[in-house]
Enzyme design. Structure first.
Site, short mmCIF file in Angstrom:
data_model
loop_
_atom_site.label_atom_id
_atom_site.label_comp_id
_atom_site.label_asym_id
_atom_site.label_seq_id
_atom_site.Cartn_x
_atom_site.Cartn_y
_atom_site.Cartn_z
N ASN A 1 0.88 -1.17 0.00
CA ASN A 1 0.00 0.00 0.00
C ASN A 1 0.92 1.21 0.00
O ASN A 1 1.54 1.52 1.00
CB ASN A 1 -0.88 -0.01 1.25
CG ASN A 1 -1.67 1.29 1.41
OD1 ASN A 1 -1.74 2.10 0.48
ND2 ASN A 1 -2.26 1.50 2.58
N LYS B 1 0.14 4.26 -0.22
CA LYS B 1 -0.43 5.48 0.37
C LYS B 1 -0.19 6.66 -0.60
O LYS B 1 -0.21 6.46 -1.80
CB LYS B 1 0.14 5.71 1.77
CG LYS B 1 0.00 4.45 2.64
CD LYS B 1 0.28 4.65 4.08
CE LYS B 1 0.09 3.33 4.82
NZ LYS B 1 0.28 3.43 6.27
N HIS C 1 -9.33 1.49 5.32
CA HIS C 1 -8.02 1.69 5.94
C HIS C 1 -8.17 2.66 7.12
O HIS C 1 -8.93 3.62 7.05
CB HIS C 1 -7.02 2.25 4.91
CG HIS C 1 -5.61 2.17 5.41
ND1 HIS C 1 -5.11 3.08 6.32
CD2 HIS C 1 -4.62 1.28 5.19
CE1 HIS C 1 -3.86 2.74 6.61
NE2 HIS C 1 -3.54 1.65 5.93
N GLU D 1 -6.41 5.01 8.14
CA GLU D 1 -6.15 6.42 7.81
C GLU D 1 -7.41 7.07 7.24
O GLU D 1 -7.70 8.23 7.50
CB GLU D 1 -4.96 6.52 6.84
CG GLU D 1 -3.66 6.25 7.57
CD GLU D 1 -2.55 5.66 6.72
OE1 GLU D 1 -2.62 5.72 5.49
OE2 GLU D 1 -1.61 5.09 7.32
N GLU E 1 -4.88 -4.73 10.66
CA GLU E 1 -3.81 -3.75 10.87
C GLU E 1 -4.07 -3.00 12.17
O GLU E 1 -4.87 -2.05 12.19
CB GLU E 1 -3.78 -2.73 9.72
CG GLU E 1 -3.58 -3.34 8.36
CD GLU E 1 -3.09 -2.31 7.35
OE1 GLU E 1 -1.94 -2.46 6.90
OE2 GLU E 1 -3.81 -1.35 7.04
N GLY F 1 3.10 2.28 10.70
CA GLY F 1 4.13 3.30 10.56
C GLY F 1 4.89 3.60 11.84
O GLY F 1 5.62 4.58 11.92
N SER G 1 3.89 -2.10 10.17
CA SER G 1 5.35 -2.20 10.33
C SER G 1 5.92 -3.54 9.89
O SER G 1 6.87 -4.05 10.48
CB SER G 1 5.75 -1.88 11.78
OG SER G 1 5.37 -0.54 12.10
#
Ligand code: 13P
Length: 256
Positions: free
Chosen positions: A10, A12, A96, A98, A168, A174, A214
Site C-alpha cells: 500500500n 499510500k 483503511h 487512515e 492492521e 508506521g 510495520s
C-alpha cells in the site's frame, strides 16, 4: 496451505509516475524472486495505475487504495468502481484506518464501498484494526470482528470466501511496532470464527487474512507462518523494490 499467500503493498500518498516507473523497472529486474505460488499486488495512487499496468512484472496485480460507491455522478474528486475495473484493477482497499480517522469513514460507508467493489468484479481488501486505547481496554477482538461483520454485511458466503481482510492494528502502522505473531494469529482466528458463524465454514476457510503494521523483510515470515495469516499488507517497506522482493523471498521461505 489451501489459500494462496498474498503480498500486497500500500503505497499510500507516495510516488510520482516517474518514481512508479523506476520501481516497476527495478522490480522487473528482480522478478525471478517472485515465486509463482504467491500472489503480489501494489495498491498505488490513481495517477500511477497506468504506468504500473504497463510496466509491472506480470505476477504483480494492480490495486487501488479507495473508491466511491456509485456508478457515476456529481461527486467531484471521486473515482467510480467501474473506472478501476476497466483499468484491470484487481484489488481495492476499503476501510483503511487512515481513511476511517482522517476522513471520518463509517463502517456503513465502508460496507457500501465493499459491495460496489464486489459488484464490479474486483476483490475487496477490508482493513480493520483496534487503536491503542482499545488494545489497552482488552476489546481488540470485539472491535475487529465488529468491523469485519459490518464491512462485509450483505455479501454472499461465496463473495466473503473470495474476499481479503487486512488486520492492521492502528498503533502498529508506521510506528515500527508490530503485533506479536501470536496475537495477530489470535485475532485472525477470531475473525474466521465470526465469519464461519455469520456466513459459513467454507467462507471462513476461503477468506484470506493479511497482517499489516510495520511489516518488513525481516519480520514478514513470522506472520505468514501462522496458520490463519495468509500474507501481509505493507506500507513503508513496499516502496522500495529491493525490500518488496526481499519480502517475497521471505514468504517463499515459509512455503518450503
Ligand atoms: P506500514 O507498513 O508503513 O506500517 O503501513 C501499514 C499500512 O498501513 C498498510 O496499509
Amino acid at each position: 496451505m489451501a489459500r494462496t499467500p498474498l503480498l500486497m503493498g500500500n503505497w499510500k500518498m507516495y510516488k510520482t509516475v516517474a518514481e512508479a516507473r523506476a520501481f516497476a523497472e527495478a522490480l522487473g529486474q528482480q522478478s525471478q524472486k517472485l515465486d509463482s505460488r504467491i500472489e503480489y499486488a501494489i495498491c498505488a495512487p490513481y495517477t500511477c495505475l497506468h504506468v504500473l499496468r504497463v510496466m509491472l512484472p506480470a505476477q504483480v496485480r494492480l490495486g487501488a487504495q479507495n473508491v466511491f460507491p456509485e456508478k457515476e455522478g456529481a461527486y467531484t474528486g471521486e473515482i467510480a468502481p467501474g473506472m478501476l475495473a476497466e483499468f484491470g484493477t484487481k484489488y481495492v482497499l476499503a476501510g483503511h484506518s487512515e481513511r476511517r480517522m482522517l476522513f471520518g469513514e463509517s463502517d456503513q460507508f465502508i460496507n457500501q464501498k465493499i459491495k460496489a467493489i464486489v459488484a464490479n468484479g474486483m476483490t475487496p481488501v477490508l482493513c480493520v484494526g483496534e487503536n491503542s486505547s482499545q488494545k489497552e481496554d482488552g476489546v481488540t477482538k470485539e472491535v475487529v470482528t465488529g468491523q469485519v461483520l459490518q464491512g462485509l454485511d450483505g455479501l454472499t458466503a461465496d463473495e466473503v470466501g473470495r474476499a481479503v481482510v487486512a488486520y492492521e492494528p492502528v498503533w502498529a502502522i508506521g510506528s515500527g511496532k508490530t503485533a506479536t505473531p501470536d496475537d495477530a494469529e489470535e485475532v485472525a482466528r477470531a475473525i474466521r470464527a465470526a465469519v464461519a458463524e455469520t456466513w459459513s465454514p467454507e467462507a471462513a476457510e476461503g477468506l484470506r487474512i493479511l497482517y499489516g503494521g510495520s511489516v518488513k523483510p525481516d519480520n514478514v515470515a513470522s506472520f505468514v507462518r501462522e496458520p490463519d495469516l495468509d500474507g501481509a499488507l505493507v506500507g513503508g517497506a513496499s516502496l522500495d523494490p529491493t525490500s518488496f522482493a526481499a519480502m517475497a523471498e521471505a514468504i517463499k521461505g515459509v512455503l518450503e
